[in-house]
Design a protein around this motif. Sequence first.
Motif, PDB file in Angstrom:
ATOM      1  N   UNK A   1       0.809  -1.224   0.000  1.00 56.72           N
ATOM      2  CA  UNK A   1       0.000   0.000   0.000  1.00 56.72           C
ATOM      3  C   UNK A   1       0.836   1.264   0.000  1.00 56.72           C
ATOM      4  N   UNK A   2       1.795   1.428   0.949  1.00 53.42           N
ATOM      5  CA  UNK A   2       2.634   2.632   0.940  1.00 53.42           C
ATOM      6  C   UNK A   2       3.468   2.774  -0.330  1.00 53.42           C
ATOM      7  N   UNK A   3       3.951   1.668  -0.858  1.00 51.66           N
ATOM      8  CA  UNK A   3       4.743   1.724  -2.087  1.00 51.66           C
ATOM      9  C   UNK A   3       3.889   2.196  -3.258  1.00 51.66           C
ATOM     10  N   UNK A   4       2.687   1.690  -3.365  1.00 48.03           N
ATOM     11  CA  UNK A   4       1.800   2.123  -4.450  1.00 48.03           C
ATOM     12  C   UNK A   4       1.427   3.594  -4.306  1.00 48.03           C
ATOM     13  N   UNK A   5       1.235   4.052  -3.063  1.00 48.62           N
ATOM     14  CA  UNK A   5       0.938   5.469  -2.843  1.00 48.62           C
ATOM     15  C   UNK A   5       2.091   6.338  -3.308  1.00 48.62           C
ATOM     16  N   UNK A   6       3.319   5.941  -2.985  1.00 44.71           N
ATOM     17  CA  UNK A   6       4.488   6.711  -3.415  1.00 44.71           C
ATOM     18  C   UNK A   6       4.610   6.749  -4.932  1.00 44.71           C
ATOM     19  N   UNK A   7       4.322   5.657  -5.574  1.00 44.77           N
ATOM     20  CA  UNK A   7       4.344   5.632  -7.042  1.00 44.77           C
ATOM     21  C   UNK A   7       3.246   6.536  -7.593  1.00 44.77           C
ATOM     22  N   UNK A   8       2.096   6.534  -6.946  1.00 44.85           N
ATOM     23  CA  UNK A   8       0.954   7.322  -7.382  1.00 44.85           C
ATOM     24  C   UNK A   8       1.231   8.817  -7.321  1.00 44.85           C
ATOM     25  N   UNK A   9       1.948   9.281  -6.282  1.00 46.58           N
ATOM     26  CA  UNK A   9       2.212  10.714  -6.129  1.00 46.58           C
ATOM     27  C   UNK A   9       3.590  11.113  -6.645  1.00 46.58           C
ATOM     28  N   UNK A  10       4.287  10.210  -7.310  1.00 50.15           N
ATOM     29  CA  UNK A  10       5.653  10.481  -7.759  1.00 50.15           C
ATOM     30  C   UNK A  10       5.755  11.700  -8.667  1.00 50.15           C
TER      31      UNK A  10
ATOM     32  N   UNK B   1       6.033  10.770   3.210  1.00 54.51           N
ATOM     33  CA  UNK B   1       4.824   9.958   3.370  1.00 54.51           C
ATOM     34  C   UNK B   1       3.658  10.693   2.713  1.00 54.51           C
ATOM     35  N   UNK B   2       2.652  11.087   3.474  1.00 53.42           N
ATOM     36  CA  UNK B   2       1.514  11.781   2.864  1.00 53.42           C
ATOM     37  C   UNK B   2       1.522  13.273   3.164  1.00 53.42           C
TER      38      UNK B   2
END
Length: 83
Positions: free
Chosen positions: A3-12, A26-27
């Motif tokens: 989940x955190x990895x996908x979030x980081x990719x999403x906001x890259x 983080x967020x």
Amino acid sequence: MLGPLLFLIYINDLEFGIDNWILKFADDTKIFTRITDDNDWHSLQDDLSKLTTWSEKLQMLFNTSKCKVMHIGKLEKKYPYII
């Protein structure tokens, strides 16, 4: 873990097109610059508008109740910001 990895990719791509300094952890996102004249203020406001457009496009809106502005210096003009 995924989940955190996908979030980081999403906001890259959050900082692409942003002219001022931006920090992500983080967020949390911080955008900052030194404001010496109206041009600097316009540049920062333009970047805030770009971030707002980015968040609307990806349907991940910023929590504006947690957004803050910090002015440093006694003689600094306190410009208004809109997000």
